[in-house]
Design a protein around this motif. Structure first.
Motif, mmCIF file in Angstrom:
data_model
loop_
_atom_site.group_PDB
_atom_site.id
_atom_site.type_symbol
_atom_site.label_atom_id
_atom_site.label_comp_id
_atom_site.label_asym_id
_atom_site.label_seq_id
_atom_site.Cartn_x
_atom_site.Cartn_y
_atom_site.Cartn_z
ATOM 1 N N PRO A 184 -2.501 5.874 -9.886
ATOM 2 C CA PRO A 184 -3.711 6.525 -9.357
ATOM 3 C C PRO A 184 -3.595 8.050 -9.291
ATOM 4 C CG PRO A 184 -3.222 4.571 -8.075
ATOM 5 C CD PRO A 184 -2.070 4.744 -9.035
ATOM 6 N N PHE B 195 1.720 8.826 -1.648
ATOM 7 C CA PHE B 195 0.383 9.206 -2.125
ATOM 8 C C PHE B 195 -0.716 8.516 -1.308
ATOM 9 C CE2 PHE B 195 -3.040 8.982 -5.539
ATOM 10 C CZ PHE B 195 -3.358 10.329 -5.486
ATOM 11 N N HIS B 196 -0.343 7.622 -0.378
ATOM 12 C CA HIS B 196 -1.379 6.774 0.243
ATOM 13 C C HIS B 196 -2.428 7.576 1.024
ATOM 14 C CE1 HIS B 196 0.945 6.457 4.150
ATOM 15 N NE2 HIS B 196 -0.283 6.496 4.619
ATOM 16 N N CYS C 71 -4.930 8.352 -1.742
ATOM 17 C CA CYS C 71 -5.209 7.360 -2.778
ATOM 18 C C CYS C 71 -6.441 6.522 -2.428
ATOM 19 C CB CYS C 71 -3.998 6.446 -2.944
ATOM 20 S SG CYS C 71 -4.212 5.257 -4.266
ATOM 21 N N TYR D 103 -5.589 2.501 -1.956
ATOM 22 C CA TYR D 103 -4.506 2.069 -1.084
ATOM 23 C C TYR D 103 -4.890 0.876 -0.189
ATOM 24 C CZ TYR D 103 -5.691 3.715 3.640
ATOM 25 O OH TYR D 103 -6.229 3.853 4.877
HETATM 26 S S1 SF4 Z 1 -2.389 1.953 -4.617
HETATM 27 FE FE1 SF4 Z 1 -0.849 2.116 -3.004
HETATM 28 S S2 SF4 Z 1 1.117 2.164 -4.054
HETATM 29 FE FE2 SF4 Z 1 -0.470 2.606 -5.582
HETATM 30 S S3 SF4 Z 1 -0.563 4.842 -5.593
HETATM 31 FE FE3 SF4 Z 1 -2.152 4.133 -4.179
HETATM 32 S S4 SF4 Z 1 -1.143 4.206 -2.182
HETATM 33 FE FE4 SF4 Z 1 0.470 4.281 -3.716
#
Ligand code: SF4
Ligand SMILES: Nc1ncnc2c1ncn2[C@@H]1O[C@H](COP(=O)(O)OP(=O)(O)OP(=O)(O)O)[C@@H](O)[C@H]1O
Ligand SMILES: [Mg+2]
Length: 321
Positions: free
Chosen positions: A253, A289-290, A293, A296
């Motif tokens: 992502p 990154f959450h 993101c 997430y």
């Molecule tokens: S979906 Fe979850 S594991 Fe994947 S980048 Fe986003 S926060 Fe990180």
């Protein structure tokens, strides 16, 4: 993590941090990447993600408060993290050369460009007198500096930004470096000169079979030039793949968001990634990154995703691939 048998240089599971007033703060987490002979590997990510620190660990040019907690850097079969400083100094500038963002960190303002080139040639090629001068002029011609013979007498401040970068590249060529580490080499330059410097690096890579580690936050630059890409986020590699595969089949992502924020991307609406990467002072659990993101879920806040194989030579650290 996969290790590349064709690699001239391998960074393996590098963990590094800084001793700050508030204690030790980790900045790099299990960073691994490899550089193949004659190829260009781009390390990409926003400001503060750990690109420079990862690269500067290779020739051990780290700030005093940096502390390496683990990992290996294998060059010609040797772990550079274990060899004595004296040998590292010899490797630096001889086998591994640096092209910094600000050329003045590598050029001495008090000496002419010619004298600085001659010093490198005398040291690394053992040439003297007229032979050395001819070699220096040739090196400036190789990097397309006009009136090279005349320009030998110029001081760095008499060169434009692009010419200074060319002079540094000429020095790297004179010491026959096997690896060039180019840390944002074109950021300070205008677009036309940027393209010229990138073309020059490509030419060197092809003609001299030099391996180049290109550090940049500009994925557009990478698309046209790199053979392999590693994307860093908050001190971790989150995706790595051969360039063609990366652009065709982007998985993470964060990488997708970086691509969407490219002004040249006409397919997608121009987007920005909200917020910024966490600093090393911020403790963020789970996937770092959450906080930014869109994909997430709860698992992302608790567990750290590891790099997993998602295609040929393609690795991604996200739970949802
Ligand atoms: S979906 Fe979850 S594991 Fe994947 S980048 Fe986003 S926060 Fe990180
Ligand atoms: N000497 C230091 N002491 C403490 N923290 C540091 C030190 N040097 C770098 N850092 C931190 O380490 C992290 C990584 O820095 P680095 O310079 O590698 O980022 P970068 O990806 O190269 O960013 P940029 O694109 O801005 O050059 C940053 O959060 C930075 O603030
Ligand atoms: Mg940097």
């Amino acid at each position: 993590m996969y290790y590349n048998l064709m690699a001239i240089l391998e960074v393996k599971d590098l963990n590094l941090g800084f001793n700050c007033e508030c204690g030790f703060r980790q900045a790099l987490f299990d960073v691994s990447f490899s550089l193949e002979r004659g190829k260009m590997h781009a390390l990409v990510g926003e400001s503060g993600c750990g690109k420079t620190i990862s690269a500067m660990t290779i020739p051990r040019l780290l700030p005093k408060n940096a502390e390496i907690k683990g990992g290996e850097i294998i060059f010609n079969g040797e772990n550079l993290l274990k060899v004595p400083q004296k040998i590292i100094r010899n490797i630096r500038g001889h086998k591994i050369a640096l092209i910094p963002q600000d050329p003045m960190t590598s050029l001495n303002p008090l000496y002419t460009i010619g004298n600085q080139l001659l010093e490198v040639i005398e040291l690394h090629q053992g040439l003297k007198g007229k032979e050395a001068i001819n070699r220096a002029v040739q090196a400036l011609e190789d990097v397309q500096i006009p009136c090279a013979k005349e320009r030998m007498k110029s001081y760095p401040h008499e060169f434009s930004g692009g010419m200074k970068q060319r002079a540094i590249i000429a020095m790297a060529l004179c010491c026959h470096a096997e690896i060039l580490i180019a840390d944002e080499p074109t950021t300070a330059l205008d677009v036309t000169v940027q393209a010229q410097i990138m073309n020059l690096l490509k030419q060197i890579q092809k003609e001299k079979n030099t391996s180049i580690l290109l550090i940049t936050h500009d994925l557009a630059l990478v698309g046209e030039n790199a053979d392999y890409i590693s994307v860093m986020y908050a001190g971790r590699i989150v995706e790595s793949a051969p360039a063609k595969e990366f652009f065709k089949n982007t998985k993470h992502p964060y990488s997708i968001a970086l691509l969407r924020s490219l002004p040249s991307n006409r397919e997608a609406r121009l987007e920005t990634i909200e917020g910024q990467p966490p600093s090393i002072m911020q403790d963020i659990g789970g996937c770092r990154f959450h906080t930014r993101c869109k994909k997430y879920s709860e698992k992302c806040t608790k567990e750290i995703p590891q790099l997993e194989n998602v295609g040929i030579n393609h690795y991604c650290a996200c739970f949802f691939n």
